[in-house]
Design an enzyme around this catalytic site. Structure first.
Site, PDB file in Angstrom:
ATOM      1  N   GLU A  51     128.878 102.579 -31.883  1.00 56.99           N
ATOM      2  CA  GLU A  51     127.412 102.500 -31.873  1.00 56.99           C
ATOM      3  C   GLU A  51     126.906 103.217 -33.103  1.00 56.99           C
ATOM      4  O   GLU A  51     127.144 104.417 -33.262  1.00 56.99           O
ATOM      5  CB  GLU A  51     126.874 103.272 -30.662  1.00 56.99           C
ATOM      6  CG  GLU A  51     126.387 102.422 -29.524  1.00 56.99           C
ATOM      7  CD  GLU A  51     125.878 103.308 -28.399  1.00 56.99           C
ATOM      8  OE1 GLU A  51     126.306 103.052 -27.272  1.00 56.99           O
ATOM      9  OE2 GLU A  51     125.092 104.243 -28.641  1.00 56.99           O
ATOM     10  N   ASP A  56     115.957 111.739 -27.950  1.00 57.48           N
ATOM     11  CA  ASP A  56     117.110 112.477 -28.445  1.00 57.48           C
ATOM     12  C   ASP A  56     116.914 113.978 -28.447  1.00 57.48           C
ATOM     13  O   ASP A  56     115.833 114.480 -28.758  1.00 57.48           O
ATOM     14  CB  ASP A  56     117.444 112.018 -29.877  1.00 57.48           C
ATOM     15  CG  ASP A  56     118.240 110.731 -29.870  1.00 57.48           C
ATOM     16  OD1 ASP A  56     119.398 110.764 -29.430  1.00 57.48           O
ATOM     17  OD2 ASP A  56     117.688 109.695 -30.279  1.00 57.48           O
TER      18      ASP A  56
END
Lengths: 264, 401
Positions: A50, A61
Site C-alpha cells: 500500500e 492518521d
C-alpha cells in the site's frame, strides 16, 4: 484482464495463508526510497503493498504517519511522482498487487478520470481513500472499476449493519477493516472487539477482508490470520524504517517484514 | 450528478454541489445518529423552549440593532449594527453552542470537544459545558494560544482542558484536524461541537439553523426601526457561521448579501480569501472552496484575525457564491485595523478583528461607490474586541514604528 489483488487472494486461499500488506508513504524517507523499500519488503515476505499518497491534513492518521507525510510533501512527492513509483515497482514485480491509499482532496485535485487512466497505465490495482465513504464515491467507484482498479472502502467497529451492507455492495477487491475505533498508529494489543466485528462483516460479504490500524507484531498478524484474509501493517513499519540504523531503510524494512511473516 | 436510488437515500447534506460527508468510515454512524437526534430535538417543543429560554435569559437575546449615526455620517450612507458583540461570552458563537450542548446531554454524551481559532468558540463551549455539567476539551493551535492568551485563560477558569496543537501552521485548521482525530477515537461517548458552518453534514445545516436567530432578529428589527428592509447585509466570513446565520433570513428578499473574507497582507500575498482565490476541494469532511496548491495540498493562510485564519469555508457559502445569491469580497489586515479604530472612536463600540473586516470592506466599497449614499446597510458585529487588544496594540506599534 485480471486484477493482481484478486489473483493474490485466490492463490493465498489455496495455500491457507494470510496476506501481509505493508503501508509505505510514497516519496519517504527520501523521494527515491520507495521502490527500494518495496523491493526489500517483498524480499521479507510482503504479498502486496500500500503506497501512501501524502496529504497535508490527514485526519485519519496518527503522529507517525503525519510526520512521514509532511516529509514526503517536502521531498516533492505528488500524485504524479507516486504513479512513477508504481511504474517502477510494476516493472520489477509483474504480479505484486499495488494499492494506493490517500485522501479525497489530492485525488479530486488530480482529476478522478485522469488519475484512473494514469494509474491503470502505471499498474495500480486498488485505491483506498480514507475520507471518501461510499456514498460520496459512487461515480468515482465506477470510473475506477472501468480502469480495473478496485475501489477499496473502510469499515470500523462502529459500523452499523446498514453501513456494512452499503460497503459490501460498492467495495471490490478487499474491504479494509479498521481494527480499532481510532486513527492510525501502532498499538500494543489488538482490540478485544475485533473478532466480533469481523464476524459481523463476514456475515454480509464474501469480499476478502484486510485488517489494519494498530497491527505491530507477529502475534497480531497470527491473530488477524485466524479471522481475515490480510494484515496491513502501517505505522509500525513506518517507525521501523524511521529508526533504521545508518539510514539503511531497506535492511530495516526487510528485517521488520521477515519478523512479522515468520513469527518474530 | 447521476441520481441513483442509493445515492438519493444515503448522500446527504448538499448545497448544490457542495457539502457532503467526507469523513473516515468510523464517524459515519455518529453523523447519522447526530442528524436524527438533531431532527428529533428540533421537533420537540420542550427542547426548543429550553434553547429559547437560555438564549433570552443567559445569552441576553435578542441583541440590539444599533443605528451607527456617526459612522453613517462619516461614510455618507445608512449603517445599522447587529450587536452580537453583546452576547454573553462576547460573540455569536454561543448561539450554536448552547443548543448543541443541550443536544449532547439529550444524546447521553458526557464529554464535549471543540476546536477554536480566536478562542471565542472555545470560550462559548467551555461556558456551556460549565452550565450543563459536561466535560470539555478544546483544541487550539499554539500560535493562536499565544495571540489569544486571554481566551485560553478564560477557558481554563471555566473548567475546560485546553490542548495545544503544534502540528502544521498551529492555527484553526490544525486544531480542527486534531479535534476530528480525537472524535474518531472517542466517538462513542463524545459530542463534537464544531465552531463554524463547516465540517461534514449535518454540521453546516445545524450551525446555520442555530445561528439563523441573528438574521431573523435583524430582519424584524430593521423593519421595526427603519420601516423597511435594508438594501445590503454584510458579515465577515472565516468558516462563515455568523454570515450564514445573518444571510439566511434575507435569502428570499431583494437584499444584497455581502460576505467579507480576510485578505491578510493582500490578495497577492499571504491571505485567507478562500472564496476569492480558492477552488473546490475537500477539507475537514466537506466539499467546498479551499485554498490549495496544484497538488491538492492545503495552502498555508494568514490573517491578523485568528477567527478568519482558515483555508476552507462553509459549503453553503460556496453554493451562495456560485449561484450568485451572495457576493464575496475581502479586506486586508490593514483595512480591518483601520475599521477597528474607526468604529471604536466614532461609536464607542470596540469590535473584534473578525467583523472589523466587514467594516473595512464597507468603507472601501462605499469609496468605490459599490455601496451608495442611499443604501441601508446592516453589518453583523459578530463579536467584541476585548480578546484582540494585545494583537491590535502590537500591530499598531508596528505600523507607527
Amino acid at each position: 484482464m485480471e486484477n493482481h489483488l484478486d489473483l493474490m487472494f485466490q492463490e493465498l486461499e489455496k495455500d491457507k495463508k494470510t496476506a501481509m500488506i505493508p503501508f509505505l508513504p510514497a516519496g519517504w524517507p527520501e523521494l527515491d526510497s520507495t521502490t527500494k523499500i518495496v523491493d526489500a519488503a517483498v524480499r521479507g515476505g510482503a504479498n502486496a503493498v500500500e503506497l501512501g499518497w501524502a496529504f497535508s491534513d490527514p485526519l485519519g492518521d496518527g503522529p507517525v504517519n503525519q510526520v512521514a507525510y509532511n516529509r514526503a510533501i517536502r521531498n516533492g512527492s505528488s500524485g504524479s511522482s507516486i504513479l512513477q513509483n508504481v511504474s517502477e515497482i510494476r516493472n520489477k514485480h509483474s504480479r505484486l498487487p499495488i494499492i494506493v491509499m490517500g485522501y479525497a482532496n489530492p485525488l479530486l485535485s488530480y482529476g478522478v478520470e485522469k488519475w484512473a487512466s494514469d494509474a491503470k497505465a502505471a499498474g495500480v490495482d486498488g485505491l483506498i481513500c480514507v475520507d471518501l465513504p461510499p456514498q460520496e464515491a459512487i461515480e468515482i467507484s465506477g470510473v475506477l472499476k472501468q480502469s480495473n482498479i478496485h475501489p477499496i472502502f473502510l469499515l470500523a467497529p462502529t459500523s452499523t449493519d446498514e453501513r456494512i451492507e452499503l460497503i459490501a455492495s460498492y467495495g471490490t477487491g478487499m474491504i479494509y477493516c479498521v481494527s480499532v475505533v481510532g486513527i492510525t498508529g501502532a498499538r500494543r494489543a489488538l482490540s478485544s472487539e475485533l473478532p466480533e466485528f469481523i464476524k459481523r462483516v463476514k456475515e454480509k460479504t464474501n469480499v476478502p477482508l484486510a485488517v489494519g490500524f494498530g497491527i505491530s507484531d507477529a502475534d497480531h498478524v497470527v491473530s488477524v490470520g485466524n479471522i481475515a484474509e490480510a494484515a496491513v501493517v502501517g505505522s509500525a513499519f513506518v517507525e521501523a524504517i524511521s529508526n533504521a540504523q545508518d539510514n539503511d531503510y531497506e535492511a530495516a524494512a526487510e528485517k521488520f517484514i521477515t519478523a512479522l511473516v515468520n513469527g518474530g | 450528478m447521476t441520481e441513483s436510488k442509493i445515492e438519493s437515500s444515503v448522500r446527504a447534506g448538499y448545497f448544490g454541489s457542495f457539502g457532503g460527508q467526507y469523513v473516515p468510515e468510523t464517524l459515519m454512524p455518529a453523523l447519522q445518529q447526530l442528524e436524527s437526534a438533531y431532527r428529533e430535538a428540533m421537533a420537540d417543543k420542550s427542547f426548543l423552549a429550553d434553547v429559547d429560554n437560555l438564549l433570552r435569559d443567559y445569552v441576553g437575546r435578542p441583541t440590539p440593532l444599533t443605528f451607527a449615526e456617526r459612522l453613517s455620517e462619516t461614510l455618507d450612507t445608512t449603517i445599522y449594527l447587529k450587536r452580537e458583540d453583546l452576547c454573553h461570552t462576547g460573540a455569536h458563537k454561543i448561539n450554536a453552542v448552547l443548543a448543541q450542548a443541550l443536544l449532547a446531554k439529550r444524546m447521553g454524551k458526557k464529554r464535549v470537544i471543540a476546536e477554536t481559532g480566536a478562542g471565542q468558540h472555545g470560550v462559548a463551549t467551555a461556558t456551556a459545558c460549565a452550565l450543563l455539567d459536561l466535560d470539555c476539551v478544546v483544541y487550539m493551535g499554539e500560535v493562536d494560544m499565544a495571540r489569544q492568551a486571554l481566551n485560553v485563560f478564560k477557558m481554563k477558569v471555566l473548567g475546560a482542558e485546553v490542548i495545544g496543537v503544534s502540528a502544521g501552521s498551529q492555527t484553526l485548521k490544525d486544531a480542527t484536524s486534531e479535534a476530528i482525530r480525537d472524535w474518531v477515537t472517542t466517538v462513542r461517548d463524545t459530542y463534537y461541537i464544531i465552531g463554524s458552518a463547516i465540517g461534514p453534514h449535518p454540521y453546516p445545516t445545524m450551525v446555520r439553523d442555530l445561528q439563523g436567530v441573528i438574521g431573523r432578529e435583524a430582519r424584524s428589527q430593521i423593519i421595526d426601526i427603519h420601516g423597511k428592509l435594508p438594501s445590503v447585509v454584510m458579515a465577515c466570513v472565516g468558516g462563515g457561521s455568523n454570515a450564514i446565520g445573518m444571510f439566511h433570513a434575507f435569502l428570499d428578499d431583494q437584499v444584497r448579501l455581502i460576505g467579507v473574507e480576510a485578505a491578510g497582507l493582500g490578495l497577492h500575498s499571504a491571505n485567507a480569501a478562500t472564496l476569492s482565490l480558492g477552488r473546490p476541494g475537500v477539507l475537514h469532511g466537506t466539499l467546498s472552496y479551499l485554498l490549495q496548491d496544484a497538488n491538492g495540498q492545503v495552502s498555508p493562510v494568514h490573517s491578523v484575525s485568528a477567527g478568519l485564519d482558515y483555508p476552507g469555508v462553509g459549503p453553503e457559502h460556496a453554493w451562495l457564491k456560485v449561484s450568485e445569491k451572495a457576493e464575496y469580497y475581502s479586506a486586508t489586515d490593514a483595512e480591518a485595523l483601520e475599521a477597528f479604530q474607526e468604529l471604536s472612536r466614532l461609536e464607542g463600540i470596540i469590535p473584534a478583528l473578525e467583523p472589523s473586516h466587514a467594516l473595512g470592506a464597507l468603507k472601501r466599497l462605499r469609496s468605490e461607490n459599490e455601496i451608495v449614499s442611499s443604501d441601508v446597510v446592516v453589518v453583523n458585529v459578530s463579536g467584541r474586541g476585548d480578546k484582540d487588544m494585545a494583537t491590535v496594540a502590537e500591530e499598531l506599534a508596528g505600523l507607527s514604528s
